[in-house]
Design a protein around this motif. Structure first.
Motif, PDB file in Angstrom:
ATOM      1  N   GLY A   1      25.064 -28.155 -50.194  1.00  8.48           N
ATOM      2  CA  GLY A   1      24.629 -29.473 -49.729  1.00  8.48           C
ATOM      3  C   GLY A   1      25.775 -30.302 -49.190  1.00  8.48           C
ATOM      4  O   GLY A   1      26.941 -29.897 -49.243  1.00  8.48           O
ATOM      5  N   CYS A   2      25.420 -31.458 -48.650  1.00  6.44           N
ATOM      6  CA  CYS A   2      26.453 -32.309 -48.063  1.00  6.44           C
ATOM      7  C   CYS A   2      25.982 -33.767 -48.045  1.00  6.44           C
ATOM      8  O   CYS A   2      24.808 -34.038 -47.814  1.00  6.44           O
ATOM      9  N   ASN A   3      26.936 -34.673 -48.294  1.00  2.00           N
ATOM     10  CA  ASN A   3      26.609 -36.111 -48.305  1.00  2.00           C
ATOM     11  C   ASN A   3      27.082 -36.817 -47.042  1.00  2.00           C
ATOM     12  O   ASN A   3      27.009 -38.031 -46.955  1.00  2.00           O
ATOM     13  N   ASN A   4      27.621 -36.077 -46.093  1.00  2.00           N
ATOM     14  CA  ASN A   4      28.385 -36.740 -45.037  1.00  2.00           C
ATOM     15  C   ASN A   4      27.615 -37.146 -43.785  1.00  2.00           C
ATOM     16  O   ASN A   4      28.036 -38.033 -43.076  1.00  2.00           O
ATOM     17  N   PHE A   5      26.536 -36.483 -43.490  1.00  2.00           N
ATOM     18  CA  PHE A   5      25.707 -36.848 -42.333  1.00  2.00           C
ATOM     19  C   PHE A   5      26.516 -37.020 -41.048  1.00  2.00           C
ATOM     20  O   PHE A   5      26.436 -38.054 -40.389  1.00  2.00           O
ATOM     21  N   CYS A   6      27.306 -36.022 -40.712  1.00  2.00           N
ATOM     22  CA  CYS A   6      27.951 -36.041 -39.400  1.00  2.00           C
ATOM     23  C   CYS A   6      26.818 -36.075 -38.370  1.00  2.00           C
ATOM     24  O   CYS A   6      25.777 -35.435 -38.566  1.00  2.00           O
ATOM     25  N   ALA A   7      27.045 -36.825 -37.296  1.00  2.00           N
ATOM     26  CA  ALA A   7      25.933 -37.145 -36.393  1.00  2.00           C
ATOM     27  C   ALA A   7      25.256 -35.921 -35.783  1.00  2.00           C
ATOM     28  O   ALA A   7      24.092 -35.987 -35.398  1.00  2.00           O
ATOM     29  N   TYR A   8      25.990 -34.813 -35.671  1.00  2.00           N
ATOM     30  CA  TYR A   8      25.469 -33.633 -34.961  1.00  2.00           C
ATOM     31  C   TYR A   8      24.899 -32.571 -35.900  1.00  2.00           C
ATOM     32  O   TYR A   8      24.414 -31.542 -35.444  1.00  2.00           O
ATOM     33  N   CYS A   9      24.959 -32.803 -37.211  1.00  2.00           N
ATOM     34  CA  CYS A   9      24.784 -31.683 -38.139  1.00  2.00           C
ATOM     35  C   CYS A   9      23.473 -31.736 -38.933  1.00  2.00           C
ATOM     36  O   CYS A   9      23.064 -32.785 -39.420  1.00  2.00           O
ATOM     37  N   VAL A  10      22.869 -30.565 -39.092  1.00  2.00           N
ATOM     38  CA  VAL A  10      21.565 -30.493 -39.784  1.00  2.00           C
ATOM     39  C   VAL A  10      21.706 -30.239 -41.287  1.00  2.00           C
ATOM     40  O   VAL A  10      20.728 -30.347 -42.024  1.00  2.00           O
TER      41      VAL A  10
ATOM     42  N   GLY B   1      31.590 -23.735 -49.687  1.00  2.00           N
ATOM     43  CA  GLY B   1      30.880 -25.004 -49.858  1.00  2.00           C
ATOM     44  C   GLY B   1      30.919 -25.717 -48.522  1.00  2.00           C
ATOM     45  O   GLY B   1      31.830 -25.471 -47.716  1.00  2.00           O
ATOM     46  N   GLN B   2      29.956 -26.600 -48.276  1.00  2.00           N
ATOM     47  CA  GLN B   2      29.981 -27.342 -47.006  1.00  2.00           C
ATOM     48  C   GLN B   2      31.200 -28.248 -46.976  1.00  2.00           C
ATOM     49  O   GLN B   2      31.760 -28.512 -45.943  1.00  2.00           O
ATOM     50  N   ASN B   3      31.608 -28.727 -48.149  1.00  2.00           N
ATOM     51  CA  ASN B   3      32.806 -29.549 -48.248  1.00  2.00           C
ATOM     52  C   ASN B   3      33.438 -29.304 -49.619  1.00  2.00           C
ATOM     53  O   ASN B   3      33.227 -30.069 -50.555  1.00  2.00           O
TER      54      ASN B   3
HETATM   55  S1  SF4 Z   1      29.592 -30.972 -40.395  1.00  2.00           S
HETATM   56 FE1  SF4 Z   1      30.116 -30.413 -42.507  1.00  2.00          FE
HETATM   57  S2  SF4 Z   1      30.677 -32.351 -43.455  1.00  2.00           S
HETATM   58 FE2  SF4 Z   1      29.508 -32.876 -41.614  1.00  2.00          FE
HETATM   59  S3  SF4 Z   1      27.386 -33.068 -42.277  1.00  2.00           S
HETATM   60 FE3  SF4 Z   1      27.653 -30.961 -41.582  1.00  2.00          FE
HETATM   61  S4  SF4 Z   1      28.167 -29.821 -43.434  1.00  2.00           S
HETATM   62 FE4  SF4 Z   1      28.480 -31.994 -43.901  1.00  2.00          FE
END
Ligand code: SF4
Length: 443
Positions: free
Chosen positions: A154-163, A198-200
């Motif tokens: 999982g991920c908490n970051n919500f990068c604008a392009y990422c699902v 891990g995603q991060n």
């Molecule tokens: S690019 Fe990486 S850090 Fe950003 S939302 Fe996606 S998984 Fe999370």
């Protein structure tokens, strides 16, 4: 109908690792792995939603499979499985859509469709957190020497392009006990390359004996396990790279001298639109600290730095793009994984104007790739005449292929040195190419 399954995995190492765990789950229902897709009665698509091209491939393959084998059962999981538009489009072709972490949904479906095995395969301790419980299934590792070990998902970051935050949900970390148990088991089986996933990973926040621990502490604990093995990890977010972590990974003996630190763009305004939460200056300072850390803590050892860069993010001007090129000149990367921006439904960038043409994205990627070729070749030349450890991974047509602790691929003549796959071998590097090295085994 045969009781055979076939998993088609798309995308990243995390999906690959999830499929290894899914295999165990399926084999607990008396299903056996099929060598070819057409021999299976059940096909699972573990999907990737990072680009439209990856998505289109899934549609094409499911369409052909359903057309040629109308009785086959098809399951879709991974990054596309939560999207209503995907479910609508494939509703007549797919038997089950499920989120990879939804162990109950797949188990209920399997309970209805397949008999349970008498002796299900062993499992590690079950985690208390529902959305990470699926990671407690002991995986059926694909490789015999290199293993992916997820430490979080999982991920908490919500990068604008990422699902990913939509597909996998928020960050959850496995307990250190569970991770250490999995790794100890791998070391006993002679695994040599442990890749923490891990995603991060930098924001790992698990527990040990009920107390919170961070990623640096986890690395230290894994490093303390006895055995001859390497530790690698992906992926790191620059905003969560602490000084403590840099000091830890640049000094621990078993942690390899390689860091993958995605920058995505070299321009602050683009980074802001991407919601990356760091600036170019912050990133460059981190790189400086990492270089100093390796030089101080592992003097004389070569280290490598790799990254990800997106070209043609909405609104990226030529001037802003040049900042990415400038960062590449400064850092001198060993490898860069480029992505041409592709709008993904449900993400913030989906609503931005995709105003950089395909042609311009191709041009920008090519331009950066030329810079990469130069830095990669210059870095590779540092290895010539050095004697280093290589992990031998495979053999083909009279050559071994292996990798260094810095994630460089090396080609070696087999000669009289038989049966070395899965071993660390001292090698003298004889030639540097742009993308790989060549060497000879020191007997
Ligand atoms: S690019 Fe990486 S850090 Fe950003 S939302 Fe996606 S998984 Fe999370």
């Amino acid at each position: 109908m045969s009781n055979k399954y076939y998993i088609k995995t798309f995308g990243c190492a995390m999906n690959f690792s999830d499929s290894e765990r899914l295999s165990t789950l399926l084999e607990n229902y008396q299903l056996k792995s099929a060598q070819k897709i057409e021999r299976a009665s059940l096909v699972i698509f573990n999907t990737c939603g990072i680009r439209q091209m990856a998505e289109d491939r899934v549609y094409g393959q499911i369409h052909n499979l359903r057309k040629n084998y109308p009785n086959i059962k098809i399951i879709l999981t991974g990054c596309l499985s939560h999207r209503p538009d995907v479910q609508f489009r494939l509703k007549n072709k797919v038997d089950l859509f499920y989120k990879i972490s939804d162990k109950n949904k797949i188990k209920n479906w399997l309970n209805k469709n397949y008999p349970k095995a008498q002796n299900p395969k062993s499992r590690t301790k079950v985690s208390h957190q529902e959305n990470i419980a699926y990671l407690s299934v002991a995986p059926k590792y694909t490789d015999k020497h290199q293993a992916f070990v997820p430490i979080m998902t999982g991920c908490n970051n919500f990068c604008a392009y990422c699902v990913v935050p939509y597909a996998r949900g928020r960050e959850v970390s496995r307990s250190a006990e569970e991770i250490l148990m999995e790794i100890k088991n791998l070391i006993q089986k002679n695994y040599k390359d442990i890749i923490l996933l891990g995603q991060n990973v930098n924001s790992y926040c698990g527990t040990f004996k009920g107390k919170r621990i961070d990623f640096a502490t986890l690395l230290q604990m894994i490093n303390n396990l006895s055995g001859n093995f390497w530790i690698n990890f992906i992926s790191s977010h620059p905003k969560d790279m602490s000084d403590k972590l840099i000091k830890t990974f640049t000094s621990l003996e078993k942690v390899c001298e390689h860091i993958h630190l995605p920058i995505q763009a070299g321009d602050n305004k683009t980074l802001k639109r991407m919601n990356r939460k760091y600036t170019r200056m912050h990133y460059l300072k981190l790189i400086k600290k990492i270089k100093i850390g390796f030089e101080k803590n592992k003097p004389g050892k070569i280290f490598s730095i790799t990254t990800d860069i997106i070209v043609g993010f909405p609104g990226e001007t030529k001037e802003q793009f040049r900042k990415s090129a400038e960062v590449m000149h400064r850092v001198k990367y060993d490898m860069v994984y480029f992505g041409q921006f592709s709008p993904r439904p449900g993400t913030t960038a989906w609503n931005m104007k995709d105003n950089v043409s395909k042609q311009e994205k191709v041009r920008r990627e090519k331009y950066l790739n030329e810079i990469l070729k130069k830095s990669s070749y210059a870095n590779n030349k540092k290895y010539v005449d050095k004697i280093i450890d290589i992990l031998i991974e495979k053999e083909k047509n009279g050559f071994y292929y292996g990798k260094t602790r810095t994630a460089k691929n090396v080609k070696l003549l087999i000669g009289k040195n038989k049966n070395l796959i899965g071993n660390f071998i001292k090698t003298k590097i004889t030639k540097a190419n742009i993308w790989n090295l060549e060497g000879e085994i020191i007997s």
